[in-house]
Design an enzyme around this catalytic site. Sequence first.
Site, mmCIF file in Angstrom:
data_model
loop_
_atom_site.group_PDB
_atom_site.id
_atom_site.type_symbol
_atom_site.label_atom_id
_atom_site.label_comp_id
_atom_site.label_asym_id
_atom_site.label_seq_id
_atom_site.Cartn_x
_atom_site.Cartn_y
_atom_site.Cartn_z
ATOM 1 N N ASP A 179 -0.464 8.294 -6.708
ATOM 2 C CA ASP A 179 -0.348 9.748 -6.618
ATOM 3 C C ASP A 179 0.381 10.308 -7.846
ATOM 4 O O ASP A 179 -0.049 11.312 -8.421
ATOM 5 C CB ASP A 179 0.386 10.136 -5.333
ATOM 6 C CG ASP A 179 0.376 11.626 -5.077
ATOM 7 O OD1 ASP A 179 -0.706 12.157 -4.754
ATOM 8 O OD2 ASP A 179 1.441 12.260 -5.203
ATOM 9 N N ALA A 211 0.835 -1.205 0.000
ATOM 10 C CA ALA A 211 0.000 0.000 0.000
ATOM 11 C C ALA A 211 0.869 1.255 0.000
ATOM 12 O O ALA A 211 0.531 2.250 -0.652
ATOM 13 C CB ALA A 211 -0.943 -0.005 1.206
ATOM 14 N N GLY A 242 2.096 1.639 -3.475
ATOM 15 C CA GLY A 242 0.919 1.894 -4.300
ATOM 16 C C GLY A 242 0.399 3.309 -4.142
ATOM 17 O O GLY A 242 -0.038 3.934 -5.113
ATOM 18 N N ASP A 243 0.468 3.835 -2.926
ATOM 19 C CA ASP A 243 0.049 5.214 -2.671
ATOM 20 C C ASP A 243 0.896 6.177 -3.498
ATOM 21 O O ASP A 243 0.369 7.079 -4.154
ATOM 22 C CB ASP A 243 0.175 5.519 -1.178
ATOM 23 C CG ASP A 243 -0.132 6.965 -0.845
ATOM 24 O OD1 ASP A 243 -1.259 7.411 -1.117
ATOM 25 O OD2 ASP A 243 0.765 7.646 -0.309
ATOM 26 N N GLY A 244 2.206 5.977 -3.490
ATOM 27 C CA GLY A 244 3.097 6.853 -4.247
ATOM 28 C C GLY A 244 2.900 6.739 -5.749
ATOM 29 O O GLY A 244 2.878 7.746 -6.470
#
Length: 148
Positions: free
Chosen positions: A41, A33, A36-38
Amino acid sequence: METGINEDFIQTMKTMFALKEADANMYSPLNLAYIGDGVYDLIIRSKVLNEGNVQVNKIHKKVSSLVKAETQSAMIKVIEELLDEKELAIYKRGRNAKSFTSAKNASINDYRRATGFEALVGYLFLEGQYERMLTLIKSGLEGIGKLS
């Protein structure tokens, strides 16, 4: 200007920084996660910036509305039926992971679904499944009416 992730860029990054090949199955759901967030974004920032030269605060507001937990939660609800068995398992591992943080402006259910979504994005990124990852993100954005 292209949006999303360029495979040449990824290969160059791996070479210049001497990154080892990653086995996404060896990472915890929260680590998936995190990456994945980066990645998500960066994709959203690239997409929004590509829409035109606009004031930074307007770009920030639009990006923020697309990367928040509530939006990601809505997206995963749309694309969940498109996931294969492995992808669904990755999403559920991320969703069910016990995080020591919580979203400031989201319900716990939205936050957990968003964490699962980000884990899926991280997994697909680390596995080099860029087209699949981008297809799911695009389908999610279209499904919630956020793709302009």
